[in-house]
Design a protein around this motif. Structure first.
Motif, PDB file in Angstrom:
ATOM      1  N   PRO A  33      -8.161  12.884 -18.718  1.00  0.00           N
ATOM      2  CA  PRO A  33      -8.200  11.311 -18.667  1.00  0.00           C
ATOM      3  C   PRO A  33      -9.607  10.524 -18.041  1.00  0.00           C
ATOM      4  N   ILE A  34      -9.865   9.700 -18.024  1.00  0.00           N
ATOM      5  CA  ILE A  34     -11.097   8.672 -16.932  1.00  0.00           C
ATOM      6  C   ILE A  34     -10.818   7.838 -16.487  1.00  0.00           C
ATOM      7  N   TRP A  35     -11.340   7.690 -15.211  1.00  0.00           N
ATOM      8  CA  TRP A  35     -10.771   6.138 -13.697  1.00  0.00           C
ATOM      9  C   TRP A  35     -12.084   5.988 -13.493  1.00  0.00           C
ATOM     10  N   PRO A  36     -12.222   5.207 -13.447  1.00  0.00           N
ATOM     11  CA  PRO A  36     -12.925   4.474 -13.453  1.00  0.00           C
ATOM     12  C   PRO A  36     -13.579   4.571 -11.937  1.00  0.00           C
ATOM     13  N   HIS A  37     -14.609   4.659 -10.829  1.00  0.00           N
ATOM     14  CA  HIS A  37     -14.719   5.171  -9.567  1.00  0.00           C
ATOM     15  C   HIS A  37     -15.271   4.008  -9.461  1.00  0.00           C
ATOM     16  N   ASN A  38     -14.257   2.681  -8.836  1.00  0.00           N
ATOM     17  CA  ASN A  38     -14.690   1.849  -8.395  1.00  0.00           C
ATOM     18  C   ASN A  38     -13.329   0.649  -7.952  1.00  0.00           C
ATOM     19  N   LEU A  39     -13.522   1.064  -6.775  1.00  0.00           N
ATOM     20  CA  LEU A  39     -11.417   1.026  -5.981  1.00  0.00           C
ATOM     21  C   LEU A  39     -11.690  -0.507  -6.102  1.00  0.00           C
ATOM     22  N   GLU A  40     -12.318  -1.659  -7.473  1.00  0.00           N
ATOM     23  CA  GLU A  40     -11.086  -3.209  -8.008  1.00  0.00           C
ATOM     24  C   GLU A  40     -10.700  -2.424  -9.203  1.00  0.00           C
ATOM     25  N   GLN A  41     -11.607  -2.256  -9.536  1.00  0.00           N
ATOM     26  CA  GLN A  41     -10.881  -1.655 -10.898  1.00  0.00           C
ATOM     27  C   GLN A  41      -9.407  -0.690 -11.162  1.00  0.00           C
ATOM     28  N   LEU A  42      -9.384   0.087 -10.489  1.00  0.00           N
ATOM     29  CA  LEU A  42      -8.641   0.580  -9.672  1.00  0.00           C
ATOM     30  C   LEU A  42      -6.853  -0.271  -9.218  1.00  0.00           C
ATOM     31  N   GLY A  43      -7.569  -1.171  -9.214  1.00  0.00           N
ATOM     32  CA  GLY A  43      -6.033  -2.012  -8.105  1.00  0.00           C
ATOM     33  C   GLY A  43      -6.270  -2.014  -7.105  1.00  0.00           C
ATOM     34  N   TYR A  44      -7.028  -1.805  -6.158  1.00  0.00           N
ATOM     35  CA  TYR A  44      -7.421  -1.812  -4.615  1.00  0.00           C
ATOM     36  C   TYR A  44      -7.941  -2.359  -4.794  1.00  0.00           C
ATOM     37  N   PHE A  45      -7.420  -2.270  -2.624  1.00  0.00           N
ATOM     38  CA  PHE A  45      -8.997  -3.299  -2.018  1.00  0.00           C
ATOM     39  C   PHE A  45      -8.895  -3.209  -0.320  1.00  0.00           C
ATOM     40  N   VAL A  46      -9.863  -3.063   0.582  1.00  0.00           N
ATOM     41  CA  VAL A  46      -9.565  -3.312   2.165  1.00  0.00           C
ATOM     42  C   VAL A  46      -9.715  -4.444   2.305  1.00  0.00           C
ATOM     43  N   ASN A  47      -8.246  -3.960   3.023  1.00  0.00           N
ATOM     44  CA  ASN A  47      -7.772  -5.521   4.002  1.00  0.00           C
ATOM     45  C   ASN A  47      -8.552  -5.306   5.368  1.00  0.00           C
ATOM     46  N   GLU A  48      -7.907  -6.223   6.195  1.00  0.00           N
ATOM     47  CA  GLU A  48      -8.664  -6.745   7.230  1.00  0.00           C
ATOM     48  C   GLU A  48      -8.718  -5.282   8.243  1.00  0.00           C
ATOM     49  N   ASP A  49      -7.840  -4.553   8.278  1.00  0.00           N
ATOM     50  CA  ASP A  49      -7.510  -3.478   9.177  1.00  0.00           C
ATOM     51  C   ASP A  49      -8.090  -2.214   9.016  1.00  0.00           C
ATOM     52  N   ASP A  50      -8.915  -2.238   7.804  1.00  0.00           N
ATOM     53  CA  ASP A  50      -9.686  -0.928   7.136  1.00  0.00           C
ATOM     54  C   ASP A  50      -8.691  -0.131   6.450  1.00  0.00           C
ATOM     55  N   GLN A  51      -7.585  -0.205   5.543  1.00  0.00           N
ATOM     56  CA  GLN A  51      -6.704   0.233   5.179  1.00  0.00           C
ATOM     57  C   GLN A  51      -6.647   0.280   3.411  1.00  0.00           C
ATOM     58  N   ILE A  52      -6.686   1.448   2.351  1.00  0.00           N
ATOM     59  CA  ILE A  52      -7.098   0.794   1.172  1.00  0.00           C
ATOM     60  C   ILE A  52      -6.019   0.450   0.842  1.00  0.00           C
ATOM     61  N   LYS A  53      -5.016  -0.525   0.180  1.00  0.00           N
ATOM     62  CA  LYS A  53      -4.332  -1.396  -0.704  1.00  0.00           C
ATOM     63  C   LYS A  53      -3.989  -1.680  -1.668  1.00  0.00           C
ATOM     64  N   SER A  54      -2.759  -2.105  -2.383  1.00  0.00           N
ATOM     65  CA  SER A  54      -2.876  -2.024  -3.846  1.00  0.00           C
ATOM     66  C   SER A  54      -3.386  -4.195  -3.823  1.00  0.00           C
ATOM     67  N   ILE A  55      -3.828  -3.839  -4.712  1.00  0.00           N
ATOM     68  CA  ILE A  55      -4.155  -5.058  -4.507  1.00  0.00           C
ATOM     69  C   ILE A  55      -2.657  -7.018  -5.243  1.00  0.00           C
ATOM     70  N   LYS A  56      -1.722  -5.563  -6.329  1.00  0.00           N
ATOM     71  CA  LYS A  56      -1.094  -6.465  -6.611  1.00  0.00           C
ATOM     72  C   LYS A  56      -0.039  -6.401  -5.719  1.00  0.00           C
ATOM     73  N   TYR A  57       0.226  -5.142  -4.682  1.00  0.00           N
ATOM     74  CA  TYR A  57       0.850  -5.502  -3.612  1.00  0.00           C
ATOM     75  C   TYR A  57       0.708  -4.958  -2.180  1.00  0.00           C
ATOM     76  N   PRO A  58      -0.100  -5.850  -2.033  1.00  0.00           N
ATOM     77  CA  PRO A  58      -0.774  -5.647  -0.648  1.00  0.00           C
ATOM     78  C   PRO A  58      -0.246  -4.444   0.726  1.00  0.00           C
ATOM     79  N   THR A  59       1.362  -4.304   0.555  1.00  0.00           N
ATOM     80  CA  THR A  59       1.389  -4.043   1.770  1.00  0.00           C
ATOM     81  C   THR A  59       1.515  -2.067   1.274  1.00  0.00           C
ATOM     82  N   GLN A  60       1.402  -1.622  -0.075  1.00  0.00           N
ATOM     83  CA  GLN A  60       1.542  -0.560  -0.324  1.00  0.00           C
ATOM     84  C   GLN A  60       0.684   0.464  -0.809  1.00  0.00           C
ATOM     85  N   ASP A  61       0.504   1.224  -0.616  1.00  0.00           N
ATOM     86  CA  ASP A  61      -1.146   2.876   0.158  1.00  0.00           C
ATOM     87  C   ASP A  61      -0.719   2.760  -1.601  1.00  0.00           C
TER      88      ASP A  61
END
Length: 447
Positions: free
Chosen positions: A13-41
């Motif tokens: 398996p190959i996964w992109p080394h890109n946060l957005e393409q993995l489906g995540y973002f850095v929120n205002e609290d400097d935490q990694i969260k899911s783009i689809k479910y913003p409260t999910q780690d």
């Protein structure tokens, strides 16, 4: 006989080394969260095939490494290659340093544990349980570079962050990697074995293992890059704490003048014993200008001094807010560490509290000493009752104690195996209580 063609094996398996393409973002609290479910780690387990989970997790770790290094560079640190003078295509390990070390009057040198990667204290804290800056060296570096108590920015210390975790040379990728990264290198298929890296060409000159890497920092990097008159503050994290202590014990009085230049040391979760330190000058230094931070009780604060452990380690030992994972001690305690270094820098006569023989209650009423818990386990922080009953300490799994089986500090009539940091004969009398009923047996180290 049937055989399966390699072309029919499941692809790695190959996964992109890109946060957005993995489906995540850095929120205002400097935490990694899911783009689809913003409260999910970050979700590690996404497939029944563990290889998919490993590669998915490494893709996230790669994003975090890039993000942390980008922030550390933005904070003013630069990357240099070891051995000094190595080119980008040569076998080398990167470390992080302040660009003007030769001008700094004080330098903080950090040796992380060998299971982590450059600038990362804990992926657990960076990715899920904390913040990116807090679980990495970013917050520490920013704090070090902030003048306090009327000091000027030019008085802030320089920084060297060593890299004992990434000492394997990945020839195809032309970069240094950790042992954990070796397991997530690309394979011919998802069922092929881990990539073998047993060749001398996979080793980095003068930095083949964490001990060599640490020695190279002391022997080559500090003399070459630092002001020869600069004071040195040292942090040794987890297993690096033991390497630092034993190295300085051997070299404390040599021509590099460590005994004059090193003004303070902090260890996290040290495991070395007083018997490992046979240099009297260094031993005295550890009692007056060094600290250890260890796992603390659940919900407990930073900085609670433990007299018993301080006496047994011959080093002032303090609790941390972290109660479960040793890799979490650094994120929990880096600020009091740096404040300690600053206090030493501001007061040339600074000395840690005197380490005294601890007082223990051995009349069966339940003292705080290292009494047996009934199964020979060592209980930190809270001790055990003097009658050998279980105490309410946070660690009852036996960390770096000795199973004395009937010797030591049981209370009146205690039948539990006694536990003492200081090795004693199995038939030695108790101090104030009746001898325990354990059978005589050679003391063994509890891992």
């Amino acid at each position: 006989m049937f055989r399966r063609l390699s072309s029919s094996l499941p692809k790695d398996p190959i996964w992109p080394h890109n946060l957005e393409q993995l489906g995540y973002f850095v929120n205002e609290d400097d935490q990694i969260k899911s783009i689809k479910y913003p409260t999910q780690d970050f979700r590690y387990y996404i497939n029944k095939n563990q290889r998919y989970n490993e590669m998915h997790g490494e893709a996230m770790n790669a994003c975090l490494r890039d993000l942390v290094l980008e922030r550390l560079h933005a904070a003013g640190l630069g990357t240099i290659r070891l051995p000094l003078g190595a080119g980008p295509e040569d076998r080398h390990v990167p470390i992080l340093v302040s660009p003007d070390l030769h001008l700094r009057k004080r330098v903080v040198v950090i040796f992380n544990e060998h299971t982590q990667e450059l600038g990362i204290w804990s992926y657990r804290k960076v990715g899920n349980q904390g913040t990116i800056n807090g679980g990495s060296a970013v917050d520490l570096v920013k704090y070090l570079q902030t003048p306090t108590n009327g000091h000027r920015r030019s008085d802030c210390p320089g920084i060297i962050i060593a890299n004992p975790g990434q000492l394997l040379w990945y020839r195809k990728g032309r970069r240094a990697i950790s042992h954990a990264q070796r397991h997530v290198l690309p394979r011919k298929s998802a069922v092929h074995p881990v990539v073998t890296m047993a060749s001398p060409k996979n080793l980095i000159p003068y930095n083949e293992n964490p001990e060599e890497h640490m020695a190279y920092i002391f022997r080559e990097v500090i003399p070459s890059l630092c002001n020869p008159g600069a004071d040195l503050n040292i942090i040794g994290v987890s297993d690096a704490a033991d390497l630092v202590a034993k190295y300085l014990n051997r070299n404390w009085n040599d021509e590099r003048r460590f005994n004059e230049r090193i003004t303070a040391i902090v260890f996290t979760q040290p495991t070395f014993q007083p018997s490992d330190i046979n240099n009297d000058d260094f031993s005295y230094f550890l009692t007056t200008r060094a600290r250890g931070y260890i796992l603390g009780p659940t919900g407990g604060p930073n900085g609670v001094r433990d007299e018993d452990l301080s006496h047994n380690f011959n080093l002032n030992i303090y609790s941390s807010e972290e109660s479960q994972y040793t890799e979490g001690i650094m994120p929990a305690t880096w600020k009091p560490m740096i404040d300690f270094f600053q206090a030493v820098a501001d007061d040339k006569d600074y000395s840690e509290p005197e380490i005294k023989e601890p007082s223990r209650d051995h009349d069966g009423a339940g003292g705080n000493g290292y009494s047996g818990t009934g199964d020979g386990n060592l209980t930190f922080w809270g001790g055990a009752d003097g009658d050998g009953n279980d105490g309410d300490g946070f660690n009852e799994d036996g960390v770096h104690g000795y199973d004395g089986n009937g010797h030591g500090l049981n209370g009146e009539g205690g039948n539990g195996d006694a536990v003492e940091i200081v090795l004693a004969d199995a038939d030695a009398p108790n101090e104030g209580g009746a001898q325990g009923a354990g059978e005589e047996e050679d003391p063994t180290l509890i891992d």
